[in-house]
Design a protein around this motif. Structure first.
Motif, PDB file in Angstrom:
ATOM      1  N   ASP A  28       0.806  -1.219   0.000  1.00  0.00           N
ATOM      2  CA  ASP A  28       0.000   0.000   0.000  1.00  0.00           C
ATOM      3  C   ASP A  28       0.841   1.272   0.000  1.00  0.00           C
ATOM      4  O   ASP A  28       0.304   2.381   0.036  1.00  0.00           O
ATOM      5  N   GLU A  29       2.170   1.125  -0.020  1.00  0.00           N
ATOM      6  CA  GLU A  29       3.038   2.296  -0.009  1.00  0.00           C
ATOM      7  C   GLU A  29       3.122   2.898  -1.412  1.00  0.00           C
ATOM      8  O   GLU A  29       3.185   2.179  -2.408  1.00  0.00           O
ATOM      9  N   SER A  30       3.126   4.206  -1.484  1.00  0.00           N
ATOM     10  CA  SER A  30       3.191   4.865  -2.792  1.00  0.00           C
ATOM     11  C   SER A  30       4.498   5.623  -2.995  1.00  0.00           C
ATOM     12  O   SER A  30       4.753   6.142  -4.075  1.00  0.00           O
ATOM     13  N   LEU A  31       5.324   5.678  -1.958  1.00  0.00           N
ATOM     14  CA  LEU A  31       6.580   6.417  -2.042  1.00  0.00           C
ATOM     15  C   LEU A  31       7.731   5.527  -1.593  1.00  0.00           C
ATOM     16  O   LEU A  31       7.659   4.865  -0.555  1.00  0.00           O
ATOM     17  N   PHE A  32       8.792   5.487  -2.400  1.00  0.00           N
ATOM     18  CA  PHE A  32       9.951   4.683  -2.034  1.00  0.00           C
ATOM     19  C   PHE A  32      11.197   5.305  -2.650  1.00  0.00           C
ATOM     20  O   PHE A  32      11.106   6.172  -3.518  1.00  0.00           O
ATOM     21  N   ALA A  33      12.345   4.853  -2.190  1.00  0.00           N
ATOM     22  CA  ALA A  33      13.619   5.380  -2.689  1.00  0.00           C
ATOM     23  C   ALA A  33      14.506   4.237  -3.156  1.00  0.00           C
ATOM     24  O   ALA A  33      14.503   3.154  -2.567  1.00  0.00           O
ATOM     25  N   ILE A  34      15.242   4.485  -4.219  1.00  0.00           N
ATOM     26  CA  ILE A  34      16.248   3.531  -4.699  1.00  0.00           C
ATOM     27  C   ILE A  34      17.600   4.048  -4.223  1.00  0.00           C
ATOM     28  O   ILE A  34      18.046   5.101  -4.662  1.00  0.00           O
ATOM     29  N   THR A  35      18.233   3.339  -3.340  1.00  0.00           N
ATOM     30  CA  THR A  35      19.494   3.794  -2.756  1.00  0.00           C
ATOM     31  C   THR A  35      20.590   2.754  -2.960  1.00  0.00           C
ATOM     32  O   THR A  35      20.312   1.585  -3.237  1.00  0.00           O
ATOM     33  N   GLY A  36      21.835   3.192  -2.804  1.00  0.00           N
ATOM     34  CA  GLY A  36      22.964   2.281  -2.955  1.00  0.00           C
ATOM     35  C   GLY A  36      24.223   3.031  -3.321  1.00  0.00           C
ATOM     36  O   GLY A  36      24.181   4.208  -3.694  1.00  0.00           O
ATOM     37  N   ALA A  37      25.329   2.344  -3.207  1.00  0.00           N
ATOM     38  CA  ALA A  37      26.622   2.953  -3.513  1.00  0.00           C
ATOM     39  C   ALA A  37      26.747   3.204  -5.016  1.00  0.00           C
ATOM     40  O   ALA A  37      25.992   2.661  -5.822  1.00  0.00           O
ATOM     41  N   THR A  38      27.701   4.048  -5.374  1.00  0.00           N
ATOM     42  CA  THR A  38      27.955   4.330  -6.784  1.00  0.00           C
ATOM     43  C   THR A  38      28.294   3.038  -7.523  1.00  0.00           C
ATOM     44  O   THR A  38      29.135   2.256  -7.077  1.00  0.00           O
ATOM     45  N   GLY A  39      27.632   2.799  -8.637  1.00  0.00           N
ATOM     46  CA  GLY A  39      27.886   1.590  -9.410  1.00  0.00           C
ATOM     47  C   GLY A  39      27.040   0.404  -8.996  1.00  0.00           C
ATOM     48  O   GLY A  39      27.176  -0.689  -9.554  1.00  0.00           O
ATOM     49  N   ALA A  40      26.155   0.607  -8.017  1.00  0.00           N
ATOM     50  CA  ALA A  40      25.333  -0.506  -7.534  1.00  0.00           C
ATOM     51  C   ALA A  40      24.246  -0.898  -8.533  1.00  0.00           C
ATOM     52  O   ALA A  40      23.714  -2.003  -8.476  1.00  0.00           O
ATOM     53  N   GLY A  41      23.888   0.045  -9.420  1.00  0.00           N
ATOM     54  CA  GLY A  41      22.888  -0.273 -10.430  1.00  0.00           C
ATOM     55  C   GLY A  41      21.602   0.513 -10.310  1.00  0.00           C
ATOM     56  O   GLY A  41      20.586   0.150 -10.913  1.00  0.00           O
ATOM     57  N   LYS A  42      21.624   1.611  -9.553  1.00  0.00           N
ATOM     58  CA  LYS A  42      20.408   2.425  -9.375  1.00  0.00           C
ATOM     59  C   LYS A  42      19.924   2.982 -10.718  1.00  0.00           C
ATOM     60  O   LYS A  42      18.762   2.826 -11.084  1.00  0.00           O
ATOM     61  N   SER A  43      20.815   3.634 -11.436  1.00  0.00           N
ATOM     62  CA  SER A  43      20.438   4.227 -12.725  1.00  0.00           C
ATOM     63  C   SER A  43      20.130   3.153 -13.765  1.00  0.00           C
ATOM     64  O   SER A  43      19.364   3.389 -14.707  1.00  0.00           O
ATOM     65  N   THR A  44      20.688   1.965 -13.575  1.00  0.00           N
ATOM     66  CA  THR A  44      20.444   0.866 -14.504  1.00  0.00           C
ATOM     67  C   THR A  44      18.970   0.488 -14.514  1.00  0.00           C
ATOM     68  O   THR A  44      18.417   0.151 -15.560  1.00  0.00           O
ATOM     69  N   LEU A  45      18.335   0.545 -13.355  1.00  0.00           N
ATOM     70  CA  LEU A  45      16.913   0.219 -13.278  1.00  0.00           C
ATOM     71  C   LEU A  45      16.100   1.201 -14.126  1.00  0.00           C
ATOM     72  O   LEU A  45      15.132   0.807 -14.783  1.00  0.00           O
ATOM     73  N   LEU A  46      16.510   2.462 -14.119  1.00  0.00           N
ATOM     74  CA  LEU A  46      15.828   3.460 -14.943  1.00  0.00           C
ATOM     75  C   LEU A  46      16.120   3.225 -16.425  1.00  0.00           C
ATOM     76  O   LEU A  46      15.242   3.418 -17.272  1.00  0.00           O
ATOM     77  N   ASP A  47      17.348   2.799 -16.715  1.00  0.00           N
ATOM     78  CA  ASP A  47      17.714   2.468 -18.100  1.00  0.00           C
ATOM     79  C   ASP A  47      16.834   1.338 -18.625  1.00  0.00           C
ATOM     80  O   ASP A  47      16.391   1.367 -19.781  1.00  0.00           O
ATOM     81  N   VAL A  48      16.586   0.353 -17.773  1.00  0.00           N
ATOM     82  CA  VAL A  48      15.770  -0.800 -18.168  1.00  0.00           C
ATOM     83  C   VAL A  48      14.361  -0.345 -18.549  1.00  0.00           C
ATOM     84  O   VAL A  48      13.814  -0.769 -19.572  1.00  0.00           O
ATOM     85  N   ILE A  49      13.789   0.530 -17.744  1.00  0.00           N
ATOM     86  CA  ILE A  49      12.424   1.004 -18.000  1.00  0.00           C
ATOM     87  C   ILE A  49      12.338   1.764 -19.318  1.00  0.00           C
ATOM     88  O   ILE A  49      11.467   1.494 -20.156  1.00  0.00           O
ATOM     89  N   THR A  50      13.235   2.721 -19.512  1.00  0.00           N
ATOM     90  CA  THR A  50      13.175   3.532 -20.735  1.00  0.00           C
ATOM     91  C   THR A  50      13.504   2.715 -21.983  1.00  0.00           C
ATOM     92  O   THR A  50      12.883   2.905 -23.029  1.00  0.00           O
ATOM     93  N   CYS A  51      14.456   1.810 -21.868  1.00  0.00           N
ATOM     94  CA  CYS A  51      14.823   1.011 -23.036  1.00  0.00           C
ATOM     95  C   CYS A  51      13.712   0.028 -23.392  1.00  0.00           C
ATOM     96  O   CYS A  51      13.437  -0.208 -24.566  1.00  0.00           O
ATOM     97  N   ALA A  52      13.060  -0.537 -22.378  1.00  0.00           N
ATOM     98  CA  ALA A  52      11.964  -1.470 -22.631  1.00  0.00           C
ATOM     99  C   ALA A  52      10.788  -0.773 -23.299  1.00  0.00           C
ATOM    100  O   ALA A  52      10.070  -1.374 -24.097  1.00  0.00           O
ATOM    101  N   LEU A  53      10.601   0.498 -22.990  1.00  0.00           N
ATOM    102  CA  LEU A  53       9.480   1.258 -23.543  1.00  0.00           C
ATOM    103  C   LEU A  53       9.796   1.906 -24.884  1.00  0.00           C
ATOM    104  O   LEU A  53       8.967   1.915 -25.797  1.00  0.00           O
ATOM    105  N   TYR A  54      11.010   2.480 -24.982  1.00  0.00           N
ATOM    106  CA  TYR A  54      11.336   3.299 -26.152  1.00  0.00           C
ATOM    107  C   TYR A  54      12.551   2.816 -26.957  1.00  0.00           C
ATOM    108  O   TYR A  54      12.901   3.420 -27.962  1.00  0.00           O
TER     109      TYR A  54
END
Length: 221
Positions: A28-54
């Protein structure tokens, strides 16, 4: 548009297969954060979404660069919900013979309905446009409003008034209110012109003086 689940295979630093079911762990939570050290793959998750869509990302000019080193295939897949219906969109790439040193083959994309499994589009050039029609957002607007890529957090706030207004309408689905507002303004303008025309006609009417009225009353007696 609501992101429901993402799945990836050999993307950037995330070598291997991964899946994130947002509905399962968010509940039921609507707010969350993606955290982690540099190179952990945070931005990669966003890359996956945009590449899968566009079929592309904000960070890389060539999506083939997403494939993890020393691997022969990769996959970006996202499930998203629009107006109560869930869709699955994917982008995939392979090297020749799925070997790490093989040449890149032609990438593939596909958009389908999750419940029925029906494939809606499978042409590489058409899937992004299909997703654009479903979400109401093209790649640039999706990045500007949904992703807010690193280093561009204030891009939305700095957008011109007209661009920001149009963007918010697409995100919130409130285009109908703009249409209603335009129709009301059009009706108001039309009625205003009609009133001004009637007033101009009234202004051309000359009233009889009291003397003339008196004379005409006498003549009718």
């Amino acid at each position: 548009m609501k992101i429901v689940k993402i799945r990836l295979l050999n993307i950037n630093s995330l070598k291997g297969e991964f899946e994130i079911d947002f509905e399962k762990f968010l509940k039921d939570e609507s707010l969350f954060a993606i955290t982690g050290a540099t190179g952990a793959g945070k931005s990669t998750l966003l890359d996956v979404i945009t590449c899968a869509l566009y079929g592309r990302t904000a960070r890389l000019a060539n999506p083939n660069e997403l494939m993890s080193r020393h691997t022969g295939e990769c996959l970006c897949e996202v499930e998203f919900e629009v107006k109560g219906k869930v869709y699955r969109s994917s982008w995939s790439q392979k090297r020749a013979r799925s070997k790490a040193d093989g040449k890149f083959q032609n990438a593939k994309m596909e958009i389908s309905e999750v419940q029925s499994g029906k494939i809606l589009e499978s042409y590489l050039s058409k899937v992004p446009k299909y997703n654009e029609a479903l979400s109401g957002l093209d790649f640039d607007r999706f990045i500007q409003s949904m992703m807010l890529a690193q280093g561009s957090f204030d891009a939305f706030l700095k957008a011109k008034e007209g661009e920001r207004s149009s963007l918010l309408e697409n995100i919130t689905g409130t285009q109908i209110y703009k249409q209603i507002s335009c129709e009301i303004h059009e009706i108001y303008s039309t009625k205003k012109k009609e009133i001004e025309f009637d007033e101009s006609l009234l202004g051309n009417i000359e009233l009889l003086s009291k003397e003339v009225v008196a004379e005409k009353n006498i003549s009718f007696k």
